[in-house]
Design an enzyme around this catalytic site. Sequence first.
Site, short mmCIF file in Angstrom:
data_model
loop_
_atom_site.label_atom_id
_atom_site.label_comp_id
_atom_site.label_asym_id
_atom_site.label_seq_id
_atom_site.Cartn_x
_atom_site.Cartn_y
_atom_site.Cartn_z
CE1 TYR A 58 65.89 -55.78 107.13
CE2 TYR A 58 67.30 -57.41 106.06
CZ TYR A 58 66.04 -56.87 106.30
OH TYR A 58 64.94 -57.43 105.71
CE LYS A 114 62.36 -57.56 109.39
NZ LYS A 114 61.04 -56.87 109.27
#
Length: 332
Positions: free
Chosen positions: A128, A132
Amino acid sequence: MWNQLDVVVNLAATTNFDEGYDVALGINTMGAKHVLCFAKKCVRLKVLVNVSTVFVSGETAGLILETPYGVGDTLNGVCGLDIDEEKKLVDQKLNELQAEDATAEAIKDAMKDTGMERAKMYGWPSTYVFTKAMGEMLVGHLKEDLSVVIIRPTIVTSTYKEPFPDWVEGVRTIDSLAVGYGKGRLTCVLGDITGIVDVIPADMVVNAIIVSMVAHANRPSENAIYQVGSSVRNPMRYTNLQDCGFNYFTNKPWIGKDGKPVKVGRVKVLRSMASFHRYMAIRYLLFLKGLELANTAFCHFFEDKYSELNRKINFVMKLVELYRPYLFFQGV
């Protein structure tokens, strides 16, 4: 739309920490690039706001500044991150799996493993935050003369005031901990009792986004990054969370399916991974070992029960390892 829009905000993301690398790269990284390309075609555009996460900083401790990430930078002591190559790697891996007639479940698991491997290789704790961070890199690299703001919120929770206090849509971020505790299912948590749980109400994040739009409209030369959290000015510590949970659910208990209020005790805080492993060993692993021996002795009579308990324990151990960097996060 290209002739009418003044502001574009990219809020889309998959926030699953161990999402498949193909999915996370497609949404969190390439998605940010696609929104930027769309924004560049908006002739009246004043500003693009890209919402990221404060945890792109990885496992950095101490005071964390609003430092931009550049494509090709040496990151966490590792150089040579090439986002195009990461995309090619994913496509190649998918083609190989499909050529082997792998099942959808096997492909999903392989993509999860690949994402975690690549993230850890470059110094990020999860797929994640890695994807990002790469999304930020692409936006910064390709923005040219566009006014761009990067917003990095911490753990977003229910609202402070608007549209009304305590509003939340669904069970997200740390909400599941509150629900589990209120139902009497969560008796212990893992974390540093003096550590900071950096939470921020959703409406404060929205307000920060709105202010940033006004502050940076038509200012392409500025490198605008804002971290939106509470750890400096008004920190919430694990000990505060422990007290708040106990006081709230003692005064306003969860009503069970039987119509009776659920009585909660103070949640036990396990302060290290070592204490967690000891807790699991005493509470579950010794019983599991005994069950394994009994299962062997009685010709696999307890096979289903043993397999189910083993699966649940492995799931918990994997989940704790996945969240470990955030449970013991030392950044401010």
